[in-house]
Design an enzyme around this catalytic site. Structure first.
Site, PDB file in Angstrom:
ATOM      1  N   ARG A  62       0.812  -1.217   0.000  1.00  0.00           N
ATOM      2  CA  ARG A  62       0.000   0.000   0.000  1.00  0.00           C
ATOM      3  C   ARG A  62       0.842   1.261   0.000  1.00  0.00           C
ATOM      4  O   ARG A  62       0.528   2.203  -0.716  1.00  0.00           O
ATOM      5  CB  ARG A  62      -1.021  -0.022   1.137  1.00  0.00           C
ATOM      6  CG  ARG A  62      -0.471   0.191   2.530  1.00  0.00           C
ATOM      7  CD  ARG A  62      -1.322  -0.487   3.552  1.00  0.00           C
ATOM      8  NE  ARG A  62      -1.193  -1.938   3.440  1.00  0.00           N
ATOM      9  CZ  ARG A  62      -2.208  -2.779   3.436  1.00  0.00           C
ATOM     10  NH1 ARG A  62      -3.414  -2.346   3.530  1.00  0.00           N
ATOM     11  NH2 ARG A  62      -1.988  -4.069   3.342  1.00  0.00           N
ATOM     12  N   THR A  63       1.902   1.303   0.778  1.00  0.00           N
ATOM     13  CA  THR A  63       2.645   2.562   0.868  1.00  0.00           C
ATOM     14  C   THR A  63       3.312   2.904  -0.463  1.00  0.00           C
ATOM     15  O   THR A  63       3.252   4.035  -0.938  1.00  0.00           O
ATOM     16  CB  THR A  63       3.690   2.483   1.989  1.00  0.00           C
ATOM     17  OG1 THR A  63       3.045   2.124   3.204  1.00  0.00           O
ATOM     18  CG2 THR A  63       4.392   3.807   2.172  1.00  0.00           C
TER      19      THR A  63
ATOM     20  N   HIS B  17       6.971   6.243  10.840  1.00  0.00           N
ATOM     21  CA  HIS B  17       6.290   6.105   9.560  1.00  0.00           C
ATOM     22  C   HIS B  17       5.390   7.337   9.451  1.00  0.00           C
ATOM     23  O   HIS B  17       4.187   7.278   9.670  1.00  0.00           O
ATOM     24  CB  HIS B  17       5.458   4.809   9.565  1.00  0.00           C
ATOM     25  CG  HIS B  17       4.913   4.432   8.227  1.00  0.00           C
ATOM     26  ND1 HIS B  17       4.976   5.252   7.121  1.00  0.00           N
ATOM     27  CD2 HIS B  17       4.281   3.304   7.798  1.00  0.00           C
ATOM     28  CE1 HIS B  17       4.413   4.641   6.089  1.00  0.00           C
ATOM     29  NE2 HIS B  17       3.976   3.462   6.475  1.00  0.00           N
TER      30      HIS B  17
ATOM     31  N   ARG C 249      11.830   3.454   1.983  1.00  0.00           N
ATOM     32  CA  ARG C 249      11.478   2.570   3.095  1.00  0.00           C
ATOM     33  C   ARG C 249      12.663   1.648   3.337  1.00  0.00           C
ATOM     34  O   ARG C 249      13.268   1.130   2.395  1.00  0.00           O
ATOM     35  CB  ARG C 249      10.246   1.727   2.777  1.00  0.00           C
ATOM     36  CG  ARG C 249      10.111   0.560   3.762  1.00  0.00           C
ATOM     37  CD  ARG C 249       8.805  -0.109   3.714  1.00  0.00           C
ATOM     38  NE  ARG C 249       7.758   0.787   4.180  1.00  0.00           N
ATOM     39  CZ  ARG C 249       6.499   0.381   4.390  1.00  0.00           C
ATOM     40  NH1 ARG C 249       6.163  -0.853   4.173  1.00  0.00           N
ATOM     41  NH2 ARG C 249       5.603   1.235   4.828  1.00  0.00           N
TER      42      ARG C 249
ATOM     43  N   LYS D  60      23.467  -6.995  -5.144  1.00  0.00           N
ATOM     44  CA  LYS D  60      24.849  -7.321  -5.545  1.00  0.00           C
ATOM     45  C   LYS D  60      25.847  -6.845  -4.489  1.00  0.00           C
ATOM     46  O   LYS D  60      27.046  -6.770  -4.750  1.00  0.00           O
ATOM     47  CB  LYS D  60      25.172  -6.663  -6.887  1.00  0.00           C
ATOM     48  CG  LYS D  60      24.311  -7.163  -8.035  1.00  0.00           C
ATOM     49  CD  LYS D  60      24.633  -6.388  -9.309  1.00  0.00           C
ATOM     50  CE  LYS D  60      23.566  -6.632 -10.365  1.00  0.00           C
ATOM     51  NZ  LYS D  60      23.595  -5.590 -11.415  1.00  0.00           N
TER      52      LYS D  60
END
Lengths: 303, 440
Positions: free
Chosen positions: A54-55, A133, A104, A82
């Site tokens: 959702r975010t 958040h 995030r 990597k």
């Protein structure tokens, strides 16, 4: 010009109110699926080092509704897999001169660390570890204010895995700044006593009934097993003591609303009956997510 | 051999209690005499007017990273930082690669130090093989090769029975056991002290109890075995109280405190600044006060820096990924003067004890005193000169210090090791014609 958005804690009421008011004015545009051009020509990079539906989608849609270009990068399938370090990844992206990076990350403070080393590009925190958040707290406040005239004096119960919740922290900071009474509730190992000192107006309880009694708002949180060393409770026992069920709702105010930042685990922290009830505003939260993120992006990138 | 007379300094020696303006004459690497108006034909002269002349400082807890991690520090660079910090002797922890768990590694370190070190280097051997906490290392052979103590610093022995055997063995060889007291189960995954700040920042906490339970265990084992037991970098209130209790019971227990644990509390950290990340973590203001009280009361025996260099790339990561540890050799004296002496908490003589006779009593290095015939390890410093620590000019190969940019009042002026001036503060060389130029 605001440099980015790392958390709610450093914001003042005026800034928060400005974002919430602007988000309200974006609601009609969002529900009408209209596109505008406030941010035309702007490039926003969504950099997600942690799973998110959702975010990430919400930020992407918010950017596109405002006419910006948005690209999303996830950790798998990028040079992170990597072995590139976080600071090198961000320097590389920074050298491509995006107008903002939405990020995030599973590590608390990762965006703060990058903001120190990447001074040119505003960074918007879309959730850092167990820290903050900010846009979630903003969309939660918007959702409450769609139904209440003010946050002041509201009794808000936040229930579940508080220790590992960035949503809880951001909400505590925001609600406290506006004079709400916040009750945090969870099993002892997920509710460190220091939380009571996080902000004014916070109290703690281990009993879900005490948390819900007289509540205007009930926020349920997911148990974040992925961040715990050892489960504090077995699944059945957790639902028995900390799962929100219909019978609890009689303890709350008659017009109390139930919120959840998602993803919800039915039968674990919330029963299906409650999640799907009239009291639940879970999907309104998702909807407001876009309006709030439009307001945030405009504030950071607008002229 | 070279001769040197240090003129007119305020000579302070905690071992004898001497505190007077004196000359110190040095010949063949040893102190020849301490007195007034000393004559030593053919000697160079060093004017120490207005300066303190003290026994060479000992840092009993240093990580030199060689062998194995030479990109972060070497015996040469670490010892240079020691000299610049006023230390004439340093003890290096065994968590190198390979771990110093055999006489071969001990000999290697000693040989490298003889060739490259600016100061005396005394290795500390591992308690267990590879510091894995299971099988005892070759403690007796390492003692013969030159170790002065044993420790599994950073990887504490979790098995109490192994620790008991280690203490018995150490006792029979006359070695102290130094423990980094940390219950690894209680501290697992932690990044900073457990408290309001860890909760606020969303970082996993390391409870003070993870230190306390091990201090308690080891005090009891020390009583059981009769071993000499030393707590490294004590940082919590309860641990300091237990040390005082154990001493009052007459046990052979000692402890050291680091400058950062009496100068900085957990709330001093700028958000997610890894230069404030170390083990034990910066504790609460209450713990900090207890460490300070322990230093004043005598519960704490020594100040040690726990100098722990890490390359820049290791500290340029997400906070939770960054390794633990900070530099300390160059700032230990400045911080101690600043926080303990200038504030009137301890006397200058007590500070000297903590840097000289204190660690020497734990380790029996036969250093740390000013007396005719003793090795000429001398630290000359002042208590007033203002200076600012610039970590980018550090002699260390690493840059991880929370004290970068700190302004200090007083600090090292010249460091003399076995009669040789190995370091002087900027500018002193030209001001004192008799002084050989700084070896930096």
């Amino acid at each position: 010009m605001p440099s980015g958005l790392l958390g709610i804690e450093p914001l003042d009421r005026v800034e928060i109110e400005a974002i919430l008011d602007r988000a309200k004015s974006f609601q009609p545009q969002q529900t009408a699926r209209r596109k505008s051009d406030q941010l035309r020509g702007r490039m926003i990079v969504n950099l997600f080092f942690e799973a998110s539906t959702r975010t990430r989608t919400s930020f992407e849609i918010a950017a596109k509704r405002l006419g910006a270009d948005a690209i999303s990068i996830t950790a798998t399938g990028s040079s992170v897999s990597k072995g590139e370090s976080l600071v090198d990844t961000l320097n590389t992206l920074g050298a491509m001169h995006p107008d903002a990076i939405v990020m995030r990350h599973a590590a608390s403070g990762a965006p703060h660390f990058l903001a120190r080393h990447l001074v040119e590009t505003p960074i918007i925190n879309a959730g850092d570890g167990t820290h903050e958040h900010p846009t979630q707290a903003l969309l939660d406040a918007r959702t409450i204010l769609d139904r209440r005239s003010s946050l002041e004096g509201l009794r808000v119960a936040i229930i579940g895995d508080i220790a590992h919740s960035r949503v809880a922290r951001s909400n505590v900071y925001l609600l406290s700044k506006f004079g709400a009474q916040i009750v945090l509730c969870g099993p002892a190992s997920l509710l460190p006593p220091e939380l009571a000192r996080l902000a004014p107006g916070v109290t703690l309880t281990h009993k879900i009934e005490d948390a819900i009694r007289g509540a205007d708002v009930i926020m349920m949180l997911r148990v974040q097993l992925e961040r715990q060393h050892e489960p504090a409770f077995s699944a059945n026992e957790y639902f028995q003591f900390y799962g929100l069920r219909l019978e609890h709702m009689t303890l709350a105010k008659p017009d109390a609303i139930v919120m959840h930042p998602g993803p919800i685990n039915r039968g674990r922290e919330i029963s299906s009956e409650v999640a799907d009830s009239q009291r639940s505003v879970i999907l309104n939260q998702v909807e407001n997510g876009i309006a709030v993120r439009m307001a945030v992006l405009e504030r950071i990138l607008g002229n | 051999m070279s001769k040197l007379v240090i003129r007119n300094g305020r000579v302070m020696d905690p071992a004898s209690g001497l505190d007077a303006i004196r000359d110190v004459a040095i010949e063949d690497g040893r102190i020849a005499a301490i007195g007034e108006d000393l004559a030593l034909p053919g000697a160079s002269e060093l004017d120490a007017s207005g300066l303190i002349v003290a026994p060479g400082f000992i840092d009993m807890h240093v990580h030199l990273r060689e062998p194995g991690f030479e990109y972060a520090e070497t015996i040469e660079s670490g010892s240079r930082a020691a000299a610049a910090g006023g230390f004439t002797s340093i003890c290096c922890m065994p968590n190198t690669s390979p771990v110093n768990d055999s006489a071969t590694v001990t000999s290697y370190i000693i040989e490298r130090a003889e060739r490259h070190a600016m100061v005396n280097v005394f290795p500390i051997g591992a308690i267990t093989k590879n510091s894995a906490g299971e099988e005892l290392a070759a403690i007796g052979l390492m003692k013969a090769a030159g170790i002065v103590a044993i420790s599994d610093d950073g990887r504490p022995v979790m098995n109490a029975r192994v620790m008991r055997r280690a203490m018995e063995t150490a006792r029979s060889f006359g070695l102290p056991v130094i423990d980094h007291c940390e219950d690894l189960h209680l501290s697992a995954g932690g990044d900073m002290n457990e408290g309001i700040d860890s909760v606020r920042l969303g970082l996993r906490g390391i409870p003070a109890a993870s230190e306390d339970v091990m201090v308690a265990r080891d005090i009891l084992l020390a009583e059981l075995t009769g071993a000499r037991f030393h707590v490294a970098h004590i940082s919590s209130r309860h641990s300091v109280e237990m040390l005082a209790f154990a001493k009052a019971r007459g046990l052979a227990v000692t402890c050291e405190a680091t400058p950062h644990h009496f100068a900085l509390a957990d709330n001093a950290m700028p958000p997610y600044d890894s230069n404030y990340k170390m083990k034990p973590p910066l504790r609460s203001a209450c713990d900090l006060a207890a460490v300070t009280e322990g230093i004043i009361s005598g519960a704490v025996d020594a100040i040690a820096s726990d100098h722990a260099p890490h390359a820049g790339s290791e500290k340029m990561q997400e906070f939770e990924k960054c390794p633990f540890g900070i530099l300390g050799l160059e700032t230990a004296m400045g911080v101690t003067l600043d926080r303990l002496v200038h504030t009137g908490k301890i006397t200058l003589m007590r500070m000297l004890e903590l840097f000289t006779t204190g660690p020497d009593r734990v380790l029996n290095l036969n250093r740390g005193r000013l007396a005719a015939g003793a090795p000429a390890d001398i630290t000359i410093f002042d208590t007033e000169r203002a200076w600012t620590y610039d970590v980018n000019r550090s002699a260390s190969k690493s840059r991880n210090s929370p004290f970068h940019g700190y302004s200090f009042r007083g600090g090292p002026v010249a460091t003399i090791v076995n009669g040789k001036i190995v370091w002087t503060a900027d500018g002193l060389g030209s001001a004192s014609p008799g002084l050989p130029s700084a070896s930096q």
